[in-house]
Design a protein around this motif. Structure first.
Motif, PDB file in Angstrom:
ATOM      1  N   ASN A  97      35.786  43.835  49.441  1.00 26.38           N
ATOM      2  CA  ASN A  97      34.560  44.365  50.043  1.00 26.38           C
ATOM      3  C   ASN A  97      34.491  45.886  50.025  1.00 26.38           C
ATOM      4  O   ASN A  97      33.411  46.456  50.206  1.00 26.38           O
ATOM      5  N   GLU A 129      36.539  32.091  49.881  1.00 23.40           N
ATOM      6  CA  GLU A 129      35.868  33.231  49.272  1.00 23.40           C
ATOM      7  C   GLU A 129      36.450  33.643  47.926  1.00 23.40           C
ATOM      8  O   GLU A 129      35.747  34.201  47.083  1.00 23.40           O
ATOM      9  N   THR A 176      40.500  39.043  49.738  1.00 25.90           N
ATOM     10  CA  THR A 176      39.144  38.831  50.243  1.00 25.90           C
ATOM     11  C   THR A 176      38.662  40.035  51.044  1.00 25.90           C
ATOM     12  O   THR A 176      37.501  40.452  50.935  1.00 25.90           O
ATOM     13  N   GLU A 177      39.544  40.608  51.845  1.00 26.04           N
ATOM     14  CA  GLU A 177      39.176  41.787  52.635  1.00 26.04           C
ATOM     15  C   GLU A 177      38.962  43.013  51.736  1.00 26.04           C
ATOM     16  O   GLU A 177      37.975  43.735  51.863  1.00 26.04           O
ATOM     17  N   LEU A 220      34.768  35.526  44.489  1.00 24.84           N
ATOM     18  CA  LEU A 220      35.148  36.877  44.088  1.00 24.84           C
ATOM     19  C   LEU A 220      35.666  36.909  42.655  1.00 24.84           C
ATOM     20  O   LEU A 220      35.432  37.875  41.922  1.00 24.84           O
ATOM     21  N   ARG A 229      34.994  40.820  40.967  1.00 25.70           N
ATOM     22  CA  ARG A 229      35.524  41.799  41.926  1.00 25.70           C
ATOM     23  C   ARG A 229      37.021  41.632  42.123  1.00 25.70           C
ATOM     24  O   ARG A 229      37.721  42.554  42.533  1.00 25.70           O
TER      25      ARG A 229
END
Length: 359
Positions: A31, A113, A27-28, A117, A122
Motif C-alpha cells: 500500500n 489480499e 500486504t501492508e 496484489l 504490486r
C-alpha cells in the motif's frame, strides 16, 4: 525488526521467505511501497481466510466430521481435491507459486489480499536469492532486481531455550526432545512443562490451554507420565511421522494437526468430549460437537476443569458467529445454517466419525 509500514513509503522492498508473516507484511507494504518482491525457494499454496459462503475458513473446516473424513480419505485424493479448488480460484502456476509437493505437506499461507496484489503487479514473486550486490539482488533463476532499498527476512523462528542448561532442552533444527511437545522425558521430577512450543494447523491458544491443564494434573500428581523409554519411543515415532508427512524443514519440526492433537491431550486429562454417549442422552449437543465448529468449550463438558456453561456455549456458537455480521435488516438466509446441510445427511457421516471416536 518490522513493526509497521511507516517509513517504507516509495521504497523497493524484498521479502525473503513465504510464510504467513511474509503474506501479512507484503500486504501492508504494497500500500505504500513502489514495489514489493518476495523471494521463495519452493513456492506455497495460498488459502483464503473466507469461504465461498463468507464465513471464516477455519469455522467450517475445523469440525469433527470434516476431520474424520479428511483422515479417512487417501492422501492423494484429498490433496487433489484441495489443490484443484485452490487452482480454480487462483492459478498458482501462473504466478510462479505452485510448489512441487502436496498441499498438506506444508503449513499453508492464508491470505485474501496477496493474490490480488500479485495480479496487479504490486507484489512480484522471485526465486531464491543467489547473492546481494551493493544496490540490488541476483536470484538463482538468473534475474536481477536493482535499487533494492530494504531486505526483510520472514524466514520464521528458531526454537531455543538458552535459559535452560539441561541437555534435554537443547534444540537442533527446531527438533525438540519433548514428550507431546511438553515434557522432557529424562528430567525428573516432572515439574517443568513447555507450553506453546508447537505449530498446529489452527489456533494456538486452545492447544496451549489444554497443554497447561494437562501440565497441572501432572504437577499435582493426578496424572502420571509413561516411563522414560516409552516417552522417548513416542518422540521417535512422532519424528518419523513428521518426516513422512511434511517437508524436511525446521518450520515443520513441531507441526501437528489441530483437532487430533487437542483430542490426544484431552484424553490424557480426561476431558475429551464423549459425543458417542450423548447421541441418545443429548442428541442436539452430540450433533453440535460432531458437525459444528470445534471450539474450546467442547473440552469443558466433562472431567477435571469442567464448566457448567460449556453446553450453552457450544449450542449458541452460530449466534456468536453470524449474529455480529448482520447489520441492518435480518437476513432470511443464514450462511451458518447452510453449513449444517451435512447434518441432515449425518447418518452417512457418523460411520466415519465413529471410527475416529473409537480410535
Amino acid at each position: 525488526m518490522y513493526k509497521s509500514s511507516a517509513g517504507f513509503e516509495k521504497k523497493r522492498v524484498l521479502l525473503v521467505g513465504l510464510g504467513n508473516t511474509c503474506g501479512d507484511v507484503a500486504t501492508e507494504l504494497a500500500n505504500v511501497c513502489d514495489q514489493v518482491f518476495i523471494s521463495t525457494r519452493r513456492g506455497s499454496w495460498i488459502t483464503p481466510r473466507l469461504t465461498d459462503g463468507g464465513l471464516t475458513r477455519d469455522s467450517l473446516v475445523k469440525r469433527r466430521y470434516v476431520n474424520a473424513l479428511y483422515n479417512a480419505e487417501p492422501r492423494f485424493v484429498k490433496n487433489y481435491l484441495l489443490e484443484r479448488k485452490l487452482t480454480r480460484n487462483f492459478d498458482h502456476s501462473l504466478y510462479g507459486l505452485k510448489p512441487n509437493h502436496y498441499f498438506d505437506a506444508q503449513h499453508p499461507l492464508t491470505n485474501d489480499e496477496l493474490p490480488k496484489l500479485l495480479a496487479s503487479g504490486r507484489v512480484t514473486i522471485k526465486g531464491d536469492v543467489k547473492f546481494v550486490s551493493d544496490n540490488g539482488v541476483f536470484f538463482e533463476d538468473g534475474s536481477y532486481e536493482d535499487n533494492i532499498d530494504v531486505i526483510i527476512y520472514t524466514t520464521g523462528y528458531k526454537i531455543e531455550f538458552p535459559f535452560l542448561k539441561h541437555p534435554s532442552y537443547k534444540v537442533h533444527d527446531n527438533l525438540t526432545n519433548l514428550y507431546k511437545f511438553v515434557f522432557a522425558p529424562d528430567v525428573k521430577p516432572h515439574t517443568l512443562a513447555i507450553i506453546g512450543c508447537i505449530q498446529p494447523y489452527g489456533s494456538l491458544l486452545p492447544v496451549s490451554e489444554l497443554q497447561s491443564r494437562w501440565a497441572v494434573t501432572v504437577f499435582k500428581g493426578e496424572r502420571s507420565l509413561p516411563n522414560e523409554t516409552q516417552m522417548q519411543n513416542e518422540i521417535h515415532q512422532m519424528r518419523i511421522h513428521t518426516a513422512s508427512r511434511y517437508l524436511n524443514s525446521p518450520r515443520h519440526a513441531v507441526q501437528v494437526e489441530w483437532i487430533d492433537y487437542m483430542d490426544e491431550i484431552a484424553r490424557l486429562i480426561g476431558c475429551k468430549p464423549e459425543w458417542g454417549k450423548l447421541i441418545l442422552k443429548d442428541p442436539r449437543l452430540a450433533a453440535s460437537i460432531v458437525f459444528g465448529p470445534c471450539i474450546p468449550s467442547q473440552y469443558r463438558l466433562t472431567g477435571r476443569g469442567s464448566w457448567s456453561g460449556a453446553r450453552a456455549t457450544i449450542l449458541t456458537t452460530s449466534d456468536r458467529m453470524v449474529g455480529p455480521l448482520k447489520s441492518g435488516l435480518a437476513q432470511k438466509n443464514d450462511p451458518y445454517m447452510a453449513s449444517y446441510i451435512p447434518m441432515i445427511l449425518g447418518l452417512i457421516m457418523v460411520v466415519a466419525c465413529l471410527v475416529l471416536y473409537v480410535a
